[in-house]
Design an enzyme around this catalytic site. Sequence first.
Site, PDB file in Angstrom:
ATOM      1  N   TYR A   1     -16.888  17.399 -14.591  1.00 36.12           N
ATOM      2  CA  TYR A   1     -17.268  15.987 -14.734  1.00 36.12           C
ATOM      3  C   TYR A   1     -18.345  15.639 -13.688  1.00 36.12           C
ATOM      4  O   TYR A   1     -18.198  15.980 -12.510  1.00 36.12           O
ATOM      5  CB  TYR A   1     -16.015  15.123 -14.554  1.00 36.12           C
TER       6      TYR A   1
ATOM      7  N   ARG B   1       0.849  -1.194   0.000  1.00 42.29           N
ATOM      8  CA  ARG B   1       0.000   0.000   0.000  1.00 42.29           C
ATOM      9  C   ARG B   1       0.884   1.243   0.000  1.00 42.29           C
ATOM     10  O   ARG B   1       0.652   2.196  -0.730  1.00 42.29           O
ATOM     11  CB  ARG B   1      -0.957   0.013   1.199  1.00 42.29           C
TER      12      ARG B   1
ATOM     13  N   ASP C   1      -7.986  19.137 -13.893  1.00 41.93           N
ATOM     14  CA  ASP C   1      -8.283  17.775 -14.329  1.00 41.93           C
ATOM     15  C   ASP C   1      -7.990  17.751 -15.825  1.00 41.93           C
ATOM     16  O   ASP C   1      -8.721  18.336 -16.628  1.00 41.93           O
ATOM     17  CB  ASP C   1      -9.756  17.453 -14.025  1.00 41.93           C
TER      18      ASP C   1
ATOM     19  N   LYS D   1      -9.296   6.777 -19.091  1.00 37.73           N
ATOM     20  CA  LYS D   1      -9.601   7.312 -20.408  1.00 37.73           C
ATOM     21  C   LYS D   1      -8.369   7.201 -21.317  1.00 37.73           C
ATOM     22  O   LYS D   1      -7.896   6.114 -21.548  1.00 37.73           O
ATOM     23  CB  LYS D   1     -10.113   8.751 -20.269  1.00 37.73           C
TER      24      LYS D   1
HETATM   25  C1  PLP Z   1     -13.920   9.735 -15.975  1.00 41.95           C
HETATM   26  C2  PLP Z   1     -13.507  11.046 -15.429  1.00 41.95           C
HETATM   27  C3  PLP Z   1     -13.235  11.210 -14.069  1.00 41.95           C
HETATM   28  C4  PLP Z   1     -13.406  10.085 -13.071  1.00 41.95           C
HETATM   29  O1  PLP Z   1     -12.480   9.065 -13.253  1.00 41.95           O
HETATM   30  P1  PLP Z   1     -12.775   7.523 -12.904  1.00 41.95           P
HETATM   31  O2  PLP Z   1     -11.524   6.854 -13.375  1.00 41.95           O
HETATM   32  O3  PLP Z   1     -13.993   7.115 -13.639  1.00 41.95           O
HETATM   33  O4  PLP Z   1     -12.963   7.443 -11.434  1.00 41.95           O
HETATM   34  C5  PLP Z   1     -12.825  12.447 -13.643  1.00 41.95           C
HETATM   35  N1  PLP Z   1     -12.687  13.482 -14.492  1.00 41.95           N
HETATM   36  C6  PLP Z   1     -12.955  13.365 -15.796  1.00 41.95           C
HETATM   37  C7  PLP Z   1     -12.800  14.551 -16.685  1.00 41.95           C
HETATM   38  C8  PLP Z   1     -13.364  12.144 -16.317  1.00 41.95           C
HETATM   39  O5  PLP Z   1     -13.634  12.048 -17.620  1.00 41.95           O
END
Ligand code: PLP
Length: 395
Positions: free
Chosen positions: A113, A61, A185, A210
């Site tokens: 998001y 961890r 982000d 993604k």
């Molecule tokens: C998908 C997404 C998230 C969340 O991520 P997860 O891996 O699904 O927890 C946060 N910000 C953006 C812009 C996203 O597209």
Amino acid sequence: MDEGKWISMKQKKFATKIIHIGNEPNLKEGGSGDVVTPIHLSSTFARKKVDLKTAGYEYSRSGNPTRYALEKNLASLENAQFAFAYASGLAAITNVLLLLKSGDHVVSIDDVYGGTRRLFTRVFEQFGISFTFADFSNAKEIGKYITPKTKMIWLESPTNPLLKIIDIASIAQFAKTKHITSVVDNTFATPFFQNPLDLGADIVVHSMTKYIGGHSDGVGGAIMLSNKEIAERVKFLQNAVGAILSPFDSYSFLRGIKTLALRMKQHEENAKKIVSFLQSQKKVKKIYYPGLKTHPGFAIAQKQMKGFGAMISFEINGSLQDAVIFLESLEIISIAESLGAVESLIEHPASMTHASVPKEEREKIGLSDTLIRLSVGIEDVEDLIDDLTSAFSHI
Ligand SMILES: *Cc1c(COP(=O)(O)O)cnc(C)c1O
């Protein structure tokens, strides 16, 4: 691991770094020389003496060799000094939020998001942190939303799903003067097209689920930053909270990243062709793509991004029902949440990704019921255009 080589690799160009950093062959006496970092499944690490530190690992961890290899690679993607990998994007975002304390205030871009908004309002508000959602795509307006309690500014650019462009350098500079932490982000833009830390932001987060992973086969998140003080706190939280990325997933992401540059070039090339196609469609009312000269954020996008990415949103000329018929008529392009993968994915924000955003809130931010979000994959673009053409003929 040969730190000398790692330091010299940091000076290399993007497509070279993403393949080599974290994958350095062990060429020491007795090393196997493998060109791929192994999956270290061990949950614990033995030591010779109770008071003698191990080679750097104690318990998985707190630190794991495969995860560390990925984290080194992730840091290089954003020209960061530090990176931390998590079990999901939202786990990474949670860790950033945990830098705050009760009474603090956060200003977030309104078109954030959906899952991030839910985490802010339905989890962190319970712990006394307050949030203001505002449209500061005109960076000059950010000051209006700041209070003496504001400790963090949260933004995405391009945003999701309206692909608004936020002037990262201006917001980050403003935040610095007020001693506010700026967080970007960067999931939609990817580190190939945009590097927020270079633009002055303090922290970058990614949903690796993604584009970084790129193959719809893993859920993961990352935090990248260069401020040592904040990094120490993030590292503490990563271990204290425990939402770490597993060794197997760390391996998968390290593998996916190797083709990030190649993929992004093809994603963008396909997206540009699809945008031109959509422009010629009578059944399309409005297109949101930052690479269009008519996009209000075009000039800023051109300044802060190396490319415009492959996320496109558009409104159908018609009803919600027409949008549904269109989506359900597609054959190659799958109706699915998520984005950024080799396969094209399409979705209906009002009933899928943004269903958790109340309708009046959706309307306020301009998210209409006929809005469709397309994540352009790297299939042959002519096949994608044929698929879209056929679906339009059904409405
Ligand atoms: C998908 C997404 C998230 C969340 O991520 P997860 O891996 O699904 O927890 C946060 N910000 C953006 C812009 C996203 O597209």
